[in-house]
Design a protein around this motif. Structure first.
Motif: not given
Length: 265
Positions: A46-51, A55-62, A66-73
């Motif tokens: 499912a869409p992860q928090p950062r996904e 469209t948000v580039d403010d590091p104070a928010v991002v 958590d960093p993205l997990d790669h998952g499995t296609p």
């Protein structure tokens, strides 16, 4: 007796839709509704928090996420995907249940494109070709600020249902721009659903979040009757509201910030 109806719950995140589908599931006669259409093909997740904040580039928010997990296609073909969804979502009486968020509609359309004998290439056709004739149940939360606050806490803690452990809840931080972004996302989703209803002439079974939270039993009976299913004794409630005084404080704080900074509400 009328034939039982299959159904698709339409909603946006943190609207109370999980409480509704889990209550319907617990009756044992209303399908096994799940969020079948949320999984991204590149990760199988499912869409992860950062996904949600692509469209948000403010590091104070991002940086609060958590960093993205790669998952499995995803490699499952469209027919196997459809057959699994029909099997997993059905109860023995033939009723199927599922849940669909507006942001998931392109994923559903893309997956259904691989099915044989398509009736069309729009969303309504994709739903019909995947799960057949369904009734639509629309869950709406009128207080979008409270909804966005709940969403903002969930993307930080990654707890989407049930009680949040205090140590996880403590890691969530208030940020007006994070909440503002999610207010826009949720407003856009509601606009998308309402425009689709107008374009297709669909009249859904309407469920209001406040009614659902206030008298789950009454809402359950109304939905079951609308689906031509027998009313049931309310199952033991499997979910509890995650909101607390902190949520209320953040909602009030955001409304003050919105007035001061011209943020959406």
């Amino acid at each position: 007796m009328p034939n039982p109806r299959s159904y698709l719950v339409l909603a946006s995140q943190r609207s109370g839709s999980t409480l509704l589908v889990e209550t319907l599931r617990a009756t044992g006669i209303a399908g096994h509704p799940q969020e079948f259409f949320q999984y991204l093909p590149h990760s199988g997740l499912a869409p992860q928090p950062r996904e949600w904040f692509a469209t948000v580039d403010d590091p104070a928010v991002v940086d609060l996420l958590d960093p993205l997990d790669h998952g499995t296609p995803i490699t499952e073909d469209a027919v196997a995907w459809r057959d699994r969804i029909l099997l997993e979502g059905s109860t023995p009486n033939g009723v199927w249940g599922g849940k669909l968020m507006w942001n998931q509609t392109p994923l559903l359309v893309d997956r259904a494109a691989g099915l044989p004998g398509r009736s069309g290439d729009d969303l309504q056709s994709a739903i019909a070709d995947t799960v057949g004739e369904v009734a639509f149940v629309k869950v709406t939360r009128r207080n979008v600020v409270e909804q966005a606050v709940s969403f903002w806490r969930a993307v930080q803690t990654r707890v989407w249902r049930g009680a949040t452990a205090p140590e996880l809840d403590a890691r969530a931080e208030y940020h007006r721009d994070g909440i503002a972004h999610l207010v826009r996302v949720l407003r856009d989703q509601e606009t998308g659903w309402r425009a689709w209803f107008a374009d297709t002439g669909i009249t859904p079974i309407e469920v209001d979040y406040d009614d659902l939270a206030g008298d789950t039993s009454a809402v359950l009976d109304r939905v079951l009757k609308a689906l031509d299913l027998e009313p049931q004794h309310l199952p033991e409630r499997a979910l509890h509201k995650q909101g607390n005084t902190r949520s209320s404080e953040w909602a009030d704080r955001y409304l003050d910030d919105a007035e001061r900074w011209g943020l959406p509400t």
